[in-house]
Scaffold this motif. Structure first.
Motif, short mmCIF file in Angstrom:
data_model
loop_
_atom_site.label_atom_id
_atom_site.label_comp_id
_atom_site.label_asym_id
_atom_site.label_seq_id
_atom_site.Cartn_x
_atom_site.Cartn_y
_atom_site.Cartn_z
N ALA A 736 19.26 17.35 -7.95
CA ALA A 736 19.86 16.16 -7.36
C ALA A 736 19.36 14.92 -8.09
N TYR A 737 20.29 14.01 -8.37
CA TYR A 737 19.92 12.76 -9.03
C TYR A 737 19.31 11.82 -8.00
N ARG A 738 18.15 11.24 -8.36
CA ARG A 738 17.51 10.23 -7.52
C ARG A 738 17.08 9.08 -8.39
N GLU A 739 17.41 7.87 -7.96
CA GLU A 739 17.08 6.70 -8.77
C GLU A 739 15.59 6.56 -9.02
N ASP A 740 14.79 7.00 -8.05
CA ASP A 740 13.35 6.87 -8.20
C ASP A 740 12.69 8.14 -8.71
N SER A 741 13.52 9.10 -9.21
CA SER A 741 12.97 10.41 -9.59
C SER A 741 11.97 10.30 -10.71
N ALA A 742 12.14 9.28 -11.60
CA ALA A 742 11.21 9.15 -12.73
C ALA A 742 9.82 8.76 -12.25
N ASP A 743 9.74 8.05 -11.10
CA ASP A 743 8.45 7.59 -10.61
C ASP A 743 7.86 8.50 -9.55
N THR A 744 8.68 9.40 -8.99
CA THR A 744 8.22 10.24 -7.91
C THR A 744 7.09 11.16 -8.38
N ASP A 745 6.00 11.16 -7.65
CA ASP A 745 4.86 12.03 -7.94
C ASP A 745 4.33 11.81 -9.37
N ALA A 746 4.51 10.59 -9.90
CA ALA A 746 4.11 10.35 -11.28
C ALA A 746 2.62 10.53 -11.48
N ASP A 747 1.84 10.19 -10.45
CA ASP A 747 0.40 10.29 -10.57
C ASP A 747 -0.15 11.57 -9.96
N ALA A 748 0.75 12.45 -9.53
CA ALA A 748 0.28 13.67 -8.88
C ALA A 748 -0.30 14.63 -9.92
N ASP A 749 -1.33 15.34 -9.53
CA ASP A 749 -1.97 16.32 -10.40
C ASP A 749 -2.16 17.58 -9.58
N ASP A 750 -1.47 18.64 -9.99
CA ASP A 750 -1.54 19.88 -9.23
C ASP A 750 -2.95 20.43 -9.12
N GLU A 751 -3.83 20.05 -10.07
CA GLU A 751 -5.19 20.56 -10.07
C GLU A 751 -6.12 19.73 -9.19
N SER A 752 -5.63 18.57 -8.71
CA SER A 752 -6.47 17.68 -7.93
C SER A 752 -6.04 17.67 -6.47
N SER A 753 -6.98 17.42 -5.60
CA SER A 753 -6.66 17.30 -4.18
C SER A 753 -6.38 15.87 -3.77
N GLU A 754 -6.38 14.96 -4.75
CA GLU A 754 -6.16 13.54 -4.47
C GLU A 754 -5.11 12.97 -5.41
N VAL A 755 -4.40 11.93 -4.95
CA VAL A 755 -3.42 11.23 -5.77
C VAL A 755 -3.60 9.73 -5.55
N THR A 756 -2.99 8.94 -6.43
CA THR A 756 -3.03 7.50 -6.29
C THR A 756 -2.31 7.08 -5.01
N GLY A 757 -2.82 6.11 -4.32
CA GLY A 757 -2.24 5.64 -3.08
C GLY A 757 -0.85 5.06 -3.27
N SER A 758 -0.04 5.10 -2.22
CA SER A 758 1.32 4.57 -2.26
C SER A 758 1.62 3.84 -0.97
N LEU A 759 2.67 3.05 -0.96
CA LEU A 759 3.09 2.32 0.22
C LEU A 759 4.43 2.85 0.69
N LEU A 760 4.52 3.22 1.95
CA LEU A 760 5.78 3.61 2.57
C LEU A 760 6.17 2.50 3.53
N THR A 761 7.22 1.79 3.20
CA THR A 761 7.57 0.57 3.93
C THR A 761 8.61 0.77 5.03
N SER A 762 9.12 1.98 5.18
CA SER A 762 10.14 2.23 6.20
C SER A 762 10.20 3.72 6.51
N ARG A 763 10.89 4.03 7.59
CA ARG A 763 11.09 5.44 7.93
C ARG A 763 11.94 6.13 6.87
N GLU A 764 12.90 5.36 6.30
CA GLU A 764 13.73 5.93 5.24
C GLU A 764 12.87 6.28 4.03
N ALA A 765 11.88 5.43 3.73
CA ALA A 765 10.98 5.72 2.62
C ALA A 765 10.19 6.99 2.87
#
Length: 897
Positions: A736-765
């Motif tokens: 599925a095409y998503r406009e934010d797909s390039a940034d989604t989980d950009a800082d995620a690391d499968d080997e780590s139990s932590e990721v960079t913090g993010s802001l969720l500004t709405s229920r839709e987010a």
């Protein structure tokens, strides 16, 4: 003597095993307590050797029992044979009524027909008919052959009405109604189920969901011989079972119709009110009548302690079901569904055991309650039936699209097919015998037109209208559910315009048409002919429609030598012929050629034109390499798991019965390693072939294609071909095409139990954040979509530049690169993609310009991929010419390599 004794003991032991296998639950109760039955009416035990619900009756047993009832009570029950299945089994219905009403059955049919046409029956005359006329109720069972309880319930319902003469419900029913019982709509599917079920039974019946008894092998008993889901065949009427049933309904016009089904065994019982949405061409009176009958069921179900539910599933929007088609001649109709035992015993999730006798009893109670509810509301139901016709005619007269016209132009065969199909539905269709004008447009003789100011006008409107809308409130709720990542509640396809699916042009006119015309009959043949039968050089068949397509398949099987032009050409004298046109040279054929052509013209409806020159002024000459010699290909297709049963059956039917050409079905396992060299074309219907096939199968297919084979893949079958380890098709299935797909989980690391913090500004987010970045598009129930067709390739010869396909599911593919192949048909741009139905906005945007038909040469052969299935339900007849090219022209080109 010892041997005989041993044999008798063995037989006795076997008989005890069989007896154990048919034992019913010891808690089984009388189906309707307190009823005294007339012993002159034969019971199940008398005729079949077991009690009702004690065994799953075979199709032969069902017919035998109804014949016994007719013999015992010929004054109250009469049997009719309305069709024969593909496998030769009879389909019957029974009319049950008081002796007077049964004797007057034809009079009742005539009176009902008078009520059905207010143009000939005034309100006063209608009132007189309603005063004396019994209502008619039609109970139809087991359209899905593995939904088993209905047929035995049908038999017991008939028995009860005949034998329980003193029962107050039976008396009310017989005094006020004629009850029609269609006990078995799918005898071939039921035969498949019963034979396979009893083949698995051992010493005792298993209730375990993982037992062999509870797990049917492919293709299951749900489908008929050609593996059609016949509850979806009411629009196209492709199967003999459906054709006969619709003819019977059109004959008697029962005012209440109920289609009786089964569902998952952990559910209880469903009946009306139906779920939303409703088809907008249904009336509130029809809906109210079924609601009232539903309340009558609730009264009896409460009395007997049966659980039930209403409104939650099974909507009334799609007009092509057994519970919706009758509403468009004025009936009040509904579906019933019971949790199925799928055998003798079913272990439910709550630990209880559902028995077959339980399900038969509930189906019987609902059946009898339906007849009772009809009897109690006899006058209202008949009055509503008449008023439906009045309203349909009035609605047609004031409609801006009062008349639908089909110009006598390019798709001659499609026009005739659609016109006769509508006549088969009971619609009044006319064919002009002179040229005329309507709403400022000129039409030639031979054009068809349908005035919606007729009793079946609402059926015409719902099947010819480009767009039938669901309510805004319902759609808003579906979008809300999607935003919450909940499943939508759209049950089936949302677009079904018959002219679109048949590739037939229609025009609408707001005024009645005045022209000399004749009525079109359901069985009117398409008239073919041979022009200039004395031609000395060749005979040509313009490649414009499926009359030419069927001529090709018939001519190949008759041994006629012919060619097909890759490009359009113009003969000396100016006659122009489209690409794909057939060339039959006199010198290359036997002396009886003309007689054979005349026979085939009448058989197929093709127009064959004799010519006395081969001089071509534009395009390829008859002797050009672009006039490819056609040979009769050997066609095979995948059969059995993992192929989709309906896709396999629909595809085989389209090729064999609509194109008129035989197919060899080969089990998928054998295709993986078998010698395919005897076949020219292999068709892969929908299916997840990677579930069964691996490297060995891929190598076998590649060798065959490279050697000159034509591999056709439909829909999900392309998932296997596009696998990088298979390498048969160089396109990819998209996430599925998503406009934010390039940034989604950009800082995620499968080997780590932590990721960079993010802001969720709405229920839709939040809703977006929980979706995996690599996920498929949302699935689509089914819409009609516009496709554009390349006009400069031999595979699309003679095909119109725009067609309509059905798009369903969520497979979207990338275009093929030029160095691998060619995209020959693709979905239209976003603004014009949707032809009919409701399509998620994201899917609409992503599907635009993506391929529908891909051609990839490999060695001397080729892969032809349809990203959606062109044979879906066998009602996309507008795609049949493209499919014909993909089999016959493709095979000719592969051999020409």
């Amino acid at each position: 003597m010892i041997k005989r004794l041993f044999l008798l003991l063995c037989l006795a032991g076997f008989a005890s095993l069989v007896g154990a296998a048919v034992e019913v639950d010891s808690k089984a109760r009388p189906f309707w307590p307190g009823v005294n039955y007339d012993t002159a009416i034969p019971t199940f035990k008398d005729v079949l050797g077991y009690e009702a619900g004690e065994r799953i009756s075979t199709p032969e047993a069902v017919v035998r029992y109804f014949e016994a009832l007719e013999k015992a009570a010929p004054d109250r029950i009469k049997l009719f044979r309305y069709a024969q299945s593909w496998e030769g089994r009879p389909l019957i219905y029974a009319a049950i009524a008081s002796p007077k009403n049964l004797a007057d059955l034809e009079v009742i049919a005539a009176d009902t027909g008078a009520l059905a046409d207010p143009r000939d029956t005034s309100d006063a005359n209608a009132s007189g008919i309603i005063d004396r006329l019994p209502a008619s109720v039609w109970l139809q069972y087991a359209v899905h052959g593995n939904e088993i309880s209905g047929s035995d319930a049908a038999m017991f319902t008939a028995y009860h009405l005949l034998a329980a003469g003193d029962h107050e419900v039976s008396k009310s029913v017989l005094d006020n109604t004629v009850v029609f019982i269609d006990p078995l709509q799918n005898p071939d599917g039921r035969a498949r189920f019963t034979s396979r079920y009893y083949a698995t039974v051992g010493l005792a019946h298993s209730a375990d969901g993982i037992s062999a008894e509870q797990n049917e092998p492919w293709p299951q008993g749900r489908f008929n011989h050609y593996l059609f889901d016949m509850n979806r065949d009411w629009l196209a009427i492709t199967q003999p079972e459906t054709k006969g049933k619709i003819a019977a309904l059109n004959r008697h016009l029962p005012q209440v119709v109920v289609d009786i089904h089964e569902m998952d065994g952990d559910q209880s019982y469903y009946f009306a009110p139906a779920a939303k949405p409703f088809n907008p061409f249904m009336t509130q009176a029809q809906i109210a009548n079924m609601d009232a009958i539903g309340k009558n069921h609730a009264r009896h179900f409460d009395r007997f302690g049966f659980d039930y539910f209403t409104r939650e599933i099974f909507d009334a929007f799609y007009p092509g079901y057994g519970d919706s088609w009758p509403t468009f001649y004025g009936a009040s109709a509904s579906t019933y569904e019971i949790g199925s035992a799928r055998g003798h015993r079913y272990l439910r999730k709550d630990g209880s055991v559902l028995t077959y006798a339980d399900t038969v009893r509930r189906q019987f109670v609902a059946s009898l309650s339906t007849a009772e509810g009809t009897a109690l509301a006899r006058e209202k139901i008949l009055r509503d039936f008449y008023e439906y016709q009045v309203g349909a005619i009035a609605q047609g007269r004031k409609s801006s699209g009062r008349v639908y016209l089909m110009p006598n132009q390019r798709n001659r065969e499609g026009n005739q097919r659609l016109a006769t199909l509508m006549a088969q539905h009971g619609v009044e269709v006319r064919r002009a015998t002179a040229d005329f004008s309507a709403c400022g447009v000129s039409y030639s003789a031979g054009s068809y037109f349908i005035d919606t100011a007729q009793p079946r006008g609402r059926f015409v409107a719902t099947t010819f209208t480009d767009q039938v809308d669901m309510t805004e409130a319902f759609l808003k709720e579906q979008e809300r559910r999607r935003a919450r990542n909940l499943g939508d509640e759209i049950y089936d396809v949302t677009g079904w315009s018959l002219p679109m699916m048949f590739n037939v042009q229609t025009n609408a006119c707001s005024r009645a048409v005045s022209v000399d015309s004749v009525s079109v009959g359901a069985d009117d043949p398409l008239q073919g002919m041979v022009k200039n039968a004395e031609a000395s050089v060749a005979f040509l068949v313009p490649w414009r429609d499926m009359a030419a397509g069927r001529f090709l398949t018939a001519a190949l099987q008759a041994g006629i030598s012919l060619k097909s032009a890759d490009e359009a050409f113009v003969l000396d004298g100016g006659a122009r012929y489209p690409a794909g046109s057939l060339v039959i040279e006199v010198s290359a054929n036997e002396d009886n050629l003309v007689q054979e052509l005349q026979r085939l013209a009448q058989q197929t409806g093709a127009i064959i034109e004799g010519v006395d020159t081969s001089w071509v002024t534009e395009g390829p000459s008859f002797g050009s390499d672009k006039a490819v010699k056609m040979l009769a290909p050997k066609v095979a297709m995948a059969w059995d798991e993992p192929a989709s049963a309906t896709s396999a059956g629909n595809t085989r039917f389209v090729i064999e019965r609509q194109l008129g050409y035989p197919v060899t079905a080969i089990r998928s396992g054998a295709l993986a390693t078998g010698d395919l060299s005897r076949y020219d074309v292999l068709v892969l219907p929908e299916g997840n072939y990677a579930d069964m096939w691996g490297e060995e199968a891929a190598e076998n297919l590649i060798r065959w294609v490279e050697g000159g084979g034509v591999l056709l893949a439909f829909g999900r079958a392309n998932r296997f071909l596009t696998d990088t380890e298979v390498g048969l098709l160089n396109i990819k299935r998209e996430y599925a095409y998503r406009e934010d797909s390039a940034d989604t989980d950009a800082d995620a690391d499968d080997e780590s139990s932590e990721v960079t913090g993010s802001l969720l500004t709405s229920r839709e987010a939040l809703s977006q954040a929980i979706i995996e970045s690599e996920t498929a598009p949302d699935s689509v129930s089914g819409v009609l979509a516009n496709i554009d067709v390349d006009q400069e390739h031999w595979l699309t010869a003679g095909v119109d530049p725009q067609l309509v396909t059905l798009a369903a599911g969520n497979d979207i593919y990338t275009p093929i690169k030029l160095d691998s192949g060619k995209n020959l048909a693709w979905f239209a741009d976003e603004a014009n993609l949707l032809a009919s139905g409701y399509l998620w906005a994201e899917n609409r945007a992503q599907l635009a310009h993506k391929p529908f038909l891909v051609h990839q040469p490999i060695g001397d052969g080729m892969v032809i991929a349809f990203t959606q299935t062109p044979t879906y339900r066998a009602y996309l007849e507008g795609l049949n010419l493209l499919l014909t090219n993909s089999i016959f022209r493709a095979a000719a080109h592969a051999r020409a390599n």
